[in-house]
Each structure stands twice: as C-alpha cells, then as structure tokens.
Design a protein around this motif. Sequence first.
Motif, mmCIF file in Angstrom:
data_model
loop_
_atom_site.group_PDB
_atom_site.id
_atom_site.type_symbol
_atom_site.label_atom_id
_atom_site.label_comp_id
_atom_site.label_asym_id
_atom_site.label_seq_id
_atom_site.Cartn_x
_atom_site.Cartn_y
_atom_site.Cartn_z
ATOM 1 N N MET A 1 -36.844 -37.404 24.477
ATOM 2 C CA MET A 1 -36.464 -36.154 23.815
ATOM 3 C C MET A 1 -37.171 -34.989 24.488
ATOM 4 N N ASP A 2 -36.882 -33.787 24.019
ATOM 5 C CA ASP A 2 -37.396 -32.590 24.676
ATOM 6 C C ASP A 2 -38.917 -32.529 24.668
ATOM 7 N N LYS A 3 -39.520 -32.912 23.518
ATOM 8 C CA LYS A 3 -40.970 -32.768 23.372
ATOM 9 C C LYS A 3 -41.720 -34.051 23.693
ATOM 10 N N ALA A 4 -41.199 -35.190 23.253
ATOM 11 C CA ALA A 4 -41.879 -36.470 23.469
ATOM 12 C C ALA A 4 -40.891 -37.594 23.214
ATOM 13 N N ALA A 5 -41.181 -38.763 23.745
ATOM 14 C CA ALA A 5 -40.336 -39.924 23.508
ATOM 15 C C ALA A 5 -40.604 -40.493 22.120
ATOM 16 N N TRP A 6 -39.573 -41.069 21.516
ATOM 17 C CA TRP A 6 -39.678 -41.725 20.215
ATOM 18 C C TRP A 6 -39.238 -43.183 20.383
ATOM 19 N N THR A 7 -39.994 -44.101 19.774
ATOM 20 C CA THR A 7 -39.656 -45.521 19.819
ATOM 21 C C THR A 7 -39.015 -45.936 18.508
ATOM 22 N N LEU A 8 -37.848 -46.560 18.595
ATOM 23 C CA LEU A 8 -37.113 -46.938 17.399
ATOM 24 C C LEU A 8 -37.777 -48.097 16.670
ATOM 25 N N GLY A 9 -37.787 -47.992 15.323
ATOM 26 C CA GLY A 9 -38.196 -49.097 14.466
ATOM 27 C C GLY A 9 -36.960 -49.690 13.812
ATOM 28 N N ASP A 10 -37.086 -50.099 12.560
ATOM 29 C CA ASP A 10 -35.956 -50.726 11.885
ATOM 30 C C ASP A 10 -34.885 -49.693 11.533
ATOM 31 N N ARG A 11 -33.658 -50.170 11.478
ATOM 32 C CA ARG A 11 -32.539 -49.309 11.116
ATOM 33 C C ARG A 11 -32.556 -49.064 9.609
ATOM 34 N N ILE A 12 -32.426 -47.813 9.209
ATOM 35 C CA ILE A 12 -32.521 -47.478 7.785
ATOM 36 C C ILE A 12 -31.250 -46.851 7.231
ATOM 37 N N GLY A 13 -30.259 -46.613 8.060
ATOM 38 C CA GLY A 13 -29.052 -46.032 7.507
ATOM 39 C C GLY A 13 -28.029 -45.706 8.559
ATOM 40 N N GLN A 14 -26.884 -45.291 8.060
ATOM 41 C CA GLN A 14 -25.790 -44.869 8.920
ATOM 42 C C GLN A 14 -25.168 -43.659 8.263
ATOM 43 N N GLY A 15 -25.191 -42.532 8.947
ATOM 44 C CA GLY A 15 -24.658 -41.313 8.359
ATOM 45 C C GLY A 15 -23.652 -40.660 9.264
ATOM 46 N N GLY A 16 -22.540 -40.222 8.679
ATOM 47 C CA GLY A 16 -21.528 -39.539 9.473
ATOM 48 C C GLY A 16 -21.104 -40.389 10.652
ATOM 49 N N PHE A 17 -21.481 -39.965 11.856
ATOM 50 C CA PHE A 17 -21.064 -40.669 13.054
ATOM 51 C C PHE A 17 -22.278 -41.215 13.811
ATOM 52 N N GLY A 18 -23.379 -41.483 13.114
ATOM 53 C CA GLY A 18 -24.570 -41.946 13.796
ATOM 54 C C GLY A 18 -25.329 -43.012 13.052
ATOM 55 N N LEU A 19 -26.256 -43.626 13.779
ATOM 56 C CA LEU A 19 -27.170 -44.620 13.215
ATOM 57 C C LEU A 19 -28.534 -43.975 13.045
ATOM 58 N N VAL A 20 -29.246 -44.346 11.971
ATOM 59 C CA VAL A 20 -30.549 -43.765 11.686
ATOM 60 C C VAL A 20 -31.602 -44.883 11.693
ATOM 61 N N PHE A 21 -32.695 -44.637 12.405
ATOM 62 C CA PHE A 21 -33.782 -45.598 12.541
ATOM 63 C C PHE A 21 -35.098 -44.951 12.121
ATOM 64 N N ARG A 22 -35.990 -45.752 11.554
ATOM 65 C CA ARG A 22 -37.389 -45.325 11.522
ATOM 66 C C ARG A 22 -37.845 -45.222 12.967
ATOM 67 N N ALA A 23 -38.791 -44.326 13.231
ATOM 68 C CA ALA A 23 -39.218 -44.157 14.613
ATOM 69 C C ALA A 23 -40.646 -43.640 14.670
ATOM 70 N N ARG A 24 -41.261 -43.879 15.803
ATOM 71 C CA ARG A 24 -42.647 -43.422 16.016
ATOM 72 C C ARG A 24 -42.698 -42.634 17.324
ATOM 73 N N ARG A 25 -43.289 -41.433 17.219
ATOM 74 C CA ARG A 25 -43.447 -40.581 18.395
ATOM 75 C C ARG A 25 -44.602 -41.100 19.251
ATOM 76 N N ALA A 26 -44.647 -40.678 20.489
ATOM 77 C CA ALA A 26 -45.673 -41.156 21.415
ATOM 78 C C ALA A 26 -47.084 -40.889 20.908
ATOM 79 N N ASP A 27 -47.277 -39.803 20.114
ATOM 80 C CA ASP A 27 -48.610 -39.484 19.604
ATOM 81 C C ASP A 27 -48.926 -40.198 18.293
ATOM 82 N N GLY A 28 -48.032 -41.082 17.820
ATOM 83 C CA GLY A 28 -48.273 -41.846 16.602
ATOM 84 C C GLY A 28 -47.598 -41.305 15.365
#
Length: 273
Positions: free
Chosen positions: A13-40
Amino acid sequence: MRHIPEPGDSIPMDKAAWTLGDRIGQGGFGLVFRARRADGATGAVKLIEKAPGADRELLLGRTLAGSPYVVPVLDAGETEDHWALAMPLADTSLDERVARQGGRPLPLADALAVLRDIAAALADLDGRVVHRDLKPANILLLNGSWRLADFGISRYAQASTDPNTRKHSLTPPYASPEQWRGEHATGAADIYATGVIAFELLTGSRPFPGPQPPDYRRQHLSDPLPPLPDEVPAELAALVKESLFKPAGARPTADDLRARLDRIDRARSSKRA
C-alpha cells in the motif's frame, strides 16, 4: 489466472504493507480480512477485484477522508488483480447488532441513536455522494458512533449514471422503488433505505420480506407499508412512513430527517427528566 487472496498474503500500500489474517466478511464487490501493518498495527483490509468501475470505492474513500460519519481509509494500494483499502476494525456491525436481538426490536433509545448517526451521515454526504447500498451490514460501530462503510456502488451526487457505476446492483430488502425501476438514484434512495432500516430496528422485521427478487420488486413498488407498533412514538412512526413513500420526491431530505430525529430524541429525553 487471477490470484485468490488468502491469509498470509502481503498487500503493498501507499504507506506500508499489510499482511492478511483471517477473512471476516464480504462486502459489495470485495473480500474483507483482518490484517496487520508492518509496524504491528491491526485493522481490516478490503480487496476489490479489478474490473471497470471497481476503483470507485477507493476514489470515494479518499474524497470522504476526514468525515466523522464514514469508516476512514487508513491506507490504499493495489496488487496485480485487486484494489486494496485498509480501514480500522469496527466494534460490530448493525447487522450483528440486529441479529443479537433474535427478531425483537431494539430498545427505542438504541434505535434512535443508530438512526440519528445515519441521518447525520446522510446530511454530511448530501450533494456530494449517493451511497445507493445502505443496509445494516454497511453500518459499523466505531469509536462509539455508527458510521457508513462499503461505497462499492456509490457515485458522486452530480455524476451521470454510466455502466461502470453498477447502478443495477442492489440489495433487495433495502432498495428503493426507483432503483428497482433502474432509474437514476438520488439521495432519496438512501433515505428510503434508512426507512427500511428504521422499520427493522423498531419492529424486529423488515417491512417487505421478499423472499425472492420478484417479490421484493413488487412489494417495494406497490405494496403498502405495514403499520408500526403502537409503542413507537407517533412522530417517529410518521417519519418512518414518509421515508418509505414510493415517490422519491415525497420523502424527507437528509437535513429534515436529521432535524426531526433530533427533535424526537430531545422530546423523549425531556419526558424522562
């Protein structure tokens, strides 16, 4: 061949990378995941498959940055196959809150709190953005207030409708008559969806139950609104009824909706004092 996102993937992403965790939902036309940024830091990442018009939510998210009534976009980016949005994790969704009631109405104070936040959001968006897919799953509790999310089929208020705005995508229980007719949807469509949500919060069920798209279409276009319970204050019942008028031009404006809900809440508070 498109890559299917999965836990453990790193999303640039623009500011930092995010690592996907478990999938928590599906909204509109996308998938939603828990995620953790590089800084925690933790949050949620929505991945929207690239297609004509799919970047609208990313653009609108940036347009609405700073609005206290919208779930904020913390970061944005893309992979080869997806647009990506990082957002804070919400405490719950209105959909989950309603489900916990098990078909019973919300307490009046809780219902009014939700509706006042939605009305404030619509008043803030009025003239700028039409959401077009308001429903409990797209209303999230964050930092003590209910905020709008999932702008996947939204459009700028003054924009003409083109094929890439996905105007024919709708959620049957909450779609306005003009959406069912395939017409240009204005902010009045969001008022109508708010009326459906209000009815659901105050009764424990939706005014038009479907269950199939042809049934929903007929019900939203021509069926009368079922009566609200006597326990609902008369002024609130009248406001819900007006919000669900079939002609778009007969519904309250967002500013009127907000002002009347505030007045109803003040009158209720004064009676308790």
